[in-house]
Scaffold this motif. Structure first.
Motif: not given
Length: 82
Positions: A20, A40-41, A43, A45, A47-49, A51-52, A62, A64
């Motif tokens: 991360h 991916e599960q 990660f 919020v 980290q996902k932001e 990534l965007k 991705t 899983s």
């Protein structure tokens, strides 16, 4: 640490495998072409932001650990009654 970050930012390094920490605000990537995310599960919020922001023009693969298609198929066929 700093030398490696500089090499990644300049594009000197072609492949980076990490944690991360690669999503931290101090990291930058030159001409990133492919981002592969394992589990991916796991990660959150934040980290996902991040990534965007990184993935604006990047291909993303991705992975899983959750075998949803297989589990669904087993449930529909009656092999797994849960």
């Amino acid at each position: 640490g700093r030398e490696l970050r500089a090499a990644i930012a300049s594009g000197e390094v072609d492949i980076v495998v990490g944690t991360h920490a690669l999503l931290s605000n101090g990291m930058s990537f030159k001409d990133l072409g492919l981002l592969t995310i394992d589990e991916e599960q796991r990660f959150g919020v934040n980290q996902k932001e991040r990534l965007k922001l990184i993935c604006n023009c990047v291909d993303v693969l991705t992975l899983s650990a959750t075998p949803i298609p297989r589990t669904l198929q087993m449930s529909l066929s009656g092999i797994r009654d849960t």
